[in-house]
Design an enzyme around this catalytic site. Structure first.
Site, PDB file in Angstrom:
ATOM      1  N   GLU A  92      24.075 -32.359-118.690  1.00 19.26           N
ATOM      2  CA  GLU A  92      23.012 -33.246-118.922  1.00 19.26           C
ATOM      3  C   GLU A  92      22.420 -33.949-117.721  1.00 19.26           C
ATOM      4  O   GLU A  92      23.102 -34.379-117.421  1.00 19.26           O
ATOM      5  CB  GLU A  92      23.949 -34.452-119.970  1.00 19.26           C
ATOM      6  CG  GLU A  92      23.101 -35.676-120.060  1.00 19.26           C
ATOM      7  CD  GLU A  92      24.877 -36.930-119.843  1.00 19.26           C
ATOM      8  OE1 GLU A  92      24.034 -38.207-120.701  1.00 19.26           O
ATOM      9  OE2 GLU A  92      25.342 -37.063-119.035  1.00 19.26           O
ATOM     10  N   ASN A  96      40.011 -38.804-140.002  1.00 18.85           N
ATOM     11  CA  ASN A  96      40.917 -39.513-139.915  1.00 18.85           C
ATOM     12  C   ASN A  96      42.347 -38.610-140.507  1.00 18.85           C
ATOM     13  O   ASN A  96      42.833 -38.612-141.646  1.00 18.85           O
ATOM     14  CB  ASN A  96      41.491 -40.988-140.214  1.00 18.85           C
ATOM     15  CG  ASN A  96      43.181 -40.924-138.908  1.00 18.85           C
ATOM     16  OD1 ASN A  96      43.588 -40.640-139.123  1.00 18.85           O
ATOM     17  ND2 ASN A  96      42.877 -42.275-139.726  1.00 18.85           N
ATOM     18  N   ASP A 127      40.334 -37.566-135.350  1.00 18.79           N
ATOM     19  CA  ASP A 127      41.559 -36.605-134.612  1.00 18.79           C
ATOM     20  C   ASP A 127      40.965 -35.450-134.344  1.00 18.79           C
ATOM     21  O   ASP A 127      40.247 -35.070-136.061  1.00 18.79           O
ATOM     22  CB  ASP A 127      43.078 -37.105-134.962  1.00 18.79           C
ATOM     23  CG  ASP A 127      43.126 -37.249-136.709  1.00 18.79           C
ATOM     24  OD1 ASP A 127      42.718 -36.130-136.902  1.00 18.79           O
ATOM     25  OD2 ASP A 127      44.311 -38.078-136.751  1.00 18.79           O
ATOM     26  N   GLY A 164      40.818 -44.082-135.132  1.00 19.27           N
ATOM     27  CA  GLY A 164      41.768 -42.740-135.806  1.00 19.27           C
ATOM     28  C   GLY A 164      40.834 -41.265-135.684  1.00 19.27           C
ATOM     29  O   GLY A 164      41.802 -40.458-136.314  1.00 19.27           O
ATOM     30  N   ASN A 185      49.106 -40.857-135.665  1.00 22.49           N
ATOM     31  CA  ASN A 185      48.894 -40.541-134.896  1.00 22.49           C
ATOM     32  C   ASN A 185      47.675 -41.416-134.113  1.00 22.49           C
ATOM     33  O   ASN A 185      47.547 -41.651-132.962  1.00 22.49           O
ATOM     34  CB  ASN A 185      48.205 -38.910-133.881  1.00 22.49           C
ATOM     35  CG  ASN A 185      47.386 -38.617-134.206  1.00 22.49           C
ATOM     36  OD1 ASN A 185      46.054 -39.481-134.634  1.00 22.49           O
ATOM     37  ND2 ASN A 185      46.445 -37.352-134.414  1.00 22.49           N
ATOM     38  N   ASP A 186      47.496 -42.554-135.177  1.00 23.19           N
ATOM     39  CA  ASP A 186      46.519 -43.737-134.382  1.00 23.19           C
ATOM     40  C   ASP A 186      47.250 -44.635-133.273  1.00 23.19           C
ATOM     41  O   ASP A 186      45.903 -44.617-132.992  1.00 23.19           O
ATOM     42  CB  ASP A 186      46.516 -44.753-135.786  1.00 23.19           C
ATOM     43  CG  ASP A 186      45.496 -43.756-136.801  1.00 23.19           C
ATOM     44  OD1 ASP A 186      45.275 -42.833-136.709  1.00 23.19           O
ATOM     45  OD2 ASP A 186      45.113 -44.037-137.788  1.00 23.19           O
ATOM     46  N   ASP A 222      28.857 -32.737-118.429  1.00 19.67           N
ATOM     47  CA  ASP A 222      28.071 -34.701-118.732  1.00 19.67           C
ATOM     48  C   ASP A 222      27.732 -34.983-117.658  1.00 19.67           C
ATOM     49  O   ASP A 222      28.367 -33.957-115.886  1.00 19.67           O
ATOM     50  CB  ASP A 222      29.325 -35.212-118.668  1.00 19.67           C
ATOM     51  CG  ASP A 222      29.445 -36.169-118.931  1.00 19.67           C
ATOM     52  OD1 ASP A 222      28.261 -37.442-120.130  1.00 19.67           O
ATOM     53  OD2 ASP A 222      29.673 -37.620-118.074  1.00 19.67           O
TER      54      ASP A 222
END
Length: 614
Positions: free
Chosen positions: A358, A137, A164, A162, A142-143, A329
C-alpha cells in the site's frame, strides 16, 4: 486435517510445558524442517530469563548463539534446523549456574509438500476484499471474550459488530458464485484495545488470531476450505506499527525497540520525502519514525532483533496458512531498507508468492519507486512485486464525475495510464474502484448506476489485478459521510434478524439485484478471458465523452467502450482500423448479442460496452 490436529497438539504441549515456569512465551511458537529459512531466532520472554543458558541435545538442531538486550526478561536464541530432522519435538533445557531450572519442548514440524511451491495471485484473479468484523457473524458465542477490553456493540458504528472467521467460511460459496478467485481479509490478529479495535490494524499479539474472530485453527480451516473451492487467500500484514496494548509495551527488550520521541510525534505522512533530493533529515525521520496515531507505536525495524522477529512472523503465517499472497499495510512507512530485506526473505522462501504494498499516493512517479526492477535516481532498489494502483483509482473517479475537457474527464485517466512507462511491471499492479479506507465507489460516482458500471468495467478489463470491496456487488454506499464505520457497514444478511439479506437478495432493491447479476456476468466471463489476463492494451484518445481501448493476445481480442454521454452514441470504427484484422463481428459480453462491425456501431448511453471480437 491430520496436519492441523498434529499442529494443535504440539502447540498446546509447548504451552503446557512452560505454563507454570518463569518462561511465559516463546515466539515463533514452532518452526518447520526443510525450510529455506533454516536458521531462526527464538524470542524467549519471562522473569529474568536473560540469566539462563539454553542447551539443546539434538544433532539436527543446533544453538548458534544467544543475545541479551537491556531487559533481563528477554533471551534471543539463534538455532539452526536440519532439513532432515527425524523428530518433531526438540527439548530445550535452560540452565542457571550450570543447574537445569527450566525445560520446554519446542515443536519442529514436518513441512507439507504443498507449501514448497505456493501459487501467488496474478492477473487471472479477481480479489474480494472483506473487513471480517462487518461481513457475517457465524459464531455469536465469541462476540465477547473475557477479559478482553472491548465488548461488542453493533449500535456503535466504530465498535465491534461480531463478524468473524466462521461467518466468512459459511459464505465462501457466495464469493465463488459471484465469480471471485481470491479473498483479501483485513487483519484478523489480536487487537486487544479499549476502543475501535474491530479494523485489526492495532496488533497486540503477532502470533494469535483475535479470539473474537475465532482462532488460529479456525483461520487455517477456513483457508483450506477456501483453497478447496478455488479461492486463494491474501493476508493483510502490518510491520510498521503495533497496538499500544501489545504485551511488550510494558517491557521493551531494549530502549530502541520502539521509535520514541521526547514528546509524541506523529508521522507527517509526506511520502515524497523519501525521494526528495532536497529533503531535510528531520522531515525524513519524522515520516519514517513518527507514529501513525497515538494508539499505534512505531516499530524500529533498524533494531536487528525486531527486524528478524517481523520477517520470521510473516514467513510463519505464510507457511502455517499456505497463503497465495500478502497485502502489506503502509508499505513506505517502515525503514525502507528493512522492507527490501523483508521482501527478499519472503521471495527466497516463496518465489511464486505475490505481495502487494500500500502506497497511497496519486502520482505514478511516487508509487513506481517501490516496485522491483525500478531504477531509482537515489539508488534505492525495492524487491516488491506489486502495488495498489491509487493513481488509477483516484483518476477514474475524477474521469467519471468531471466535465470533459483538455485535461479532465476521460483524458485525465488516459494520461495516467500512459505513464505506465514509470513502472517496472505495470501488469502486476492491483487496480480497484474503492477499498476499506475510502468512500464506496457507488457513493464516489454520485450513486449513478451507469457510472458505477463504467468504473467496474474499467477495473475488470484494464491491465492489472482487480480488487472489489465486499458489498460493492449490491451497491453498498455511505451517503453524506466518510466515517469509516459507515464505509465498513455490516453486510446485510450477515446477522440473524437482518431484514435485508445481500446473500439471498431478500429485501434488496431491483437496482442492487441487477448490479449483482451484471457484475457476476462480467466476473464469470473474465475467468477465461486470456486477453484481459495477459494480453496487450491499446487505448485511443478519448473523444466526445467516449473512451475506447482494446485488450488482445493471439487467442482473443476485446474492445471496451465507455460512454459518459447520457444518450446513445454512434461510434465511427474507421478510427480504430489498426486494431481490426479482417474481423467483421463482435459479441456483447453482457447480452450475448452479435454485432456487425461495419462503418460504425451504436453504444448505449451512460454505460459500458464490452465486445469480444471474432
Amino acid at each position: 486435517m491430520i496436519f492441523r490436529l498434529l499442529l494443535i497438539v504440539l502447540l498446546c504441549s509447548t504451552q503446557v510445558s512452560y505454563g507454570q515456569s518463569r518462561i511465559e512465551r516463546i515466539e515463533p511458537p514452532n518452526w518447520w524442517a526443510g525450510m529455506e529459512t533454516d536458521t531462526i531466532q527464538l524470542l524467549v520472554y519471562g522473569d529474568n530469563v536473560a540469566s539462563l543458558t539454553p542447551i539443546i541435545k539434538n544433532k539436527s538442531v543446533k544453538i548458534l548463539g544467544t543475545t541479551v538486550l537491556e531487559s533481563p526478561n528477554y533471551l534471543f536464541i539463534d538455532i539452526k534446523v536440519d532439513g532432515q530432522l527425524p523428530k518433531r519435538k526438540v527439548k530445550i533445557n535452560f540452565l542457571e549456574n550450570k543447574r537445569k531450572v527450566e525445560s520446554i519442548t519446542y515443536p519442529i514440524l514436518a513441512r507439507q509438500d504443498n507449501r514448497k511451491n505456493l501459487e501467488g495471485f496474478d492477473n487471472s484473479d479477481a480479489i474480494y476484499l472483506i473487513t471480517p468484523d462487518r461481513f457475517a457473524n457465524g459464531d455469536a458465542t465469541n462476540d465477547y471474550i473475557s477479559p478482553m477490553l472491548e465488548k461488542p456493540d453493533r449500535e456503535n458504528i466504530g465498535g465491534r459488530h461480531g463478524g468473524d472467521i466462521q461467518g466468512i467460511q459459511n459464505n465462501l460459496d457466495y464469493i465463488v458464485d459471484l465469480g471471485f478467485s481470491a479473498i483479501w481479509l483485513n487483519p484478523l490478529l489480536e487487537n486487544d484495545m479499549e476502543t475501535y479495535s474491530y479494523h485489526g490494524y492495532s496488533t497486540t499479539d503477532f502470533y494469535k488470531v483475535d479470539p473474537r474472530f475465532g482462532s488460529n485453527e479456525a483461520y487455517l480451516e477456513m483457508t483450506e476450505e477456501a483453497r478447496d473451492k478455488g479461492l486463494k487467500l491474501i493476508m493483510d500484514m502490518i510491520v510498521n506499527h503495533c497496538g499500544l496494548e501489545h504485551w511488550w509495551m510494558t517491557d521493551y527488550p531494549s530502549p530502541d525497540w520502539i521509535n520514541e520521541w521526547d514528546e509524541y510525534t506523529q508521522t507527517n505522512h509526506r511520502k515524497t520525502v523519501l525521494q526528495d533530493p532536497y529533503v531535510s533529515e528531520l522531515d525524513k525521520k519524522t515520516f519514517t519514525d513518527g507514529w501513525f496515531v497515538p494508539t499505534m507505536p512505531d516499530l524500529n525495524q533498524r533494531n536487528e532483533q525486531m527486524a528478524t522477529y517481523l520477517i520470521q512472523n510473516s514467513i510463519w503465517w505464510v507457511e502455517y496458512l499456505g497463503l497465495a499472497g500478502i497485502r502489506m499495510d503502509t508499505y513506505p512507512y517502515p525503514d525502507m531498507y528493512f522492507m527490501t530485506d523483508w521482501t527478499k526473505a519472503m521471495m527466497k522462501e516463496y518465489p511464486d508468492l505475490n505481495i502487494v504494498g500500500e502506497e497511497w499516493f496519486g502520482e505514478p512517479a511516487i508509487v513506481s519507486y517501490w516496485q522491483k526492477g525500478k531504477k531509482n535516481p537515489n539508488g534505492y532498489a525495492s524487491e516488491l512485486k506489486s502495488l495498489m494502483d491509487f493513481p488509477i483509482q483516484s483518476t477514474l473517479v475524477k474521469a467519471l464525475t468531471e466535465e470533459e475537457g483538455w485535461s479532465t474527464g476521460w483524458m485525465a485517466l488516459y494520461e495516467v495510464l500512459a505513464q505506465d512507462f514509470l513502472y517496472a511491471d505495470p501488469q502486476n499492479l492491483v487496480v480497484f474502484p474503492d477499498n476499506h479506507d475510502m468512500s464506496r465507489i457507488f457513493t464516489q460516482v454520485e450513486e449513478d448506476y451507469g457510472k458505477f458500471q463504467q468504473a467496474l468495467t474499467y477495473i475488470l478489463t484494464t491491465r492489472g489485478i482487480p480488487q472489489i470491496y465486499y458489498g460493492t456487488e449490491i451497491l453498498m454506499k455511505n451517503p453524506g459521510t466518510e466515517d469509516h464505520g459507515i464505509i465498513r457497514s455490516d453486510f446485510p444478511g450477515g446477522w440473524k434478524g437482518d431484514k435485508t439479506n445481500g446473500f439471498t437478495n431478500k429485501g434488496l432493491s431491483e437496482e442492487a439485484i441487477a448490479a449483482k447479476t451484471w457484475l457476476t456476468i462480467l466476473l464469470e466471463w473474465r475467468k477465461t478471458a486470456s486477453a484481459v489476463h495477459t494480453g496487450k492494451l491499446t487505448h485511443f484518445l478519448p473523444n466526445e465523452g467516449v473512451y475506447v481501448y482494446f485488450r488482445y493476445d493471439d487467442d482473443q481480442k476485446i474492445m471496451v467502450v465507455l460512454n459518459k454521454n447520457t444518450e446513445d452514441y454512434i461510434l465511427d470504427l474507421k478510427r480504430f482500423a489498426e486494431m481490426f484484422d479482417g474481423e467483421t463481428k463482435g459479441k456483447n459480453v453482457f447480452t450475448q448479442e452479435e454485432i456487425l462491425l461495419g462503418k460504425s456501431i451504436t453504444v448505449g448511453g451512460n454505460g459500458a460496452t464490452v465486445l469480444e471480437i471474432f
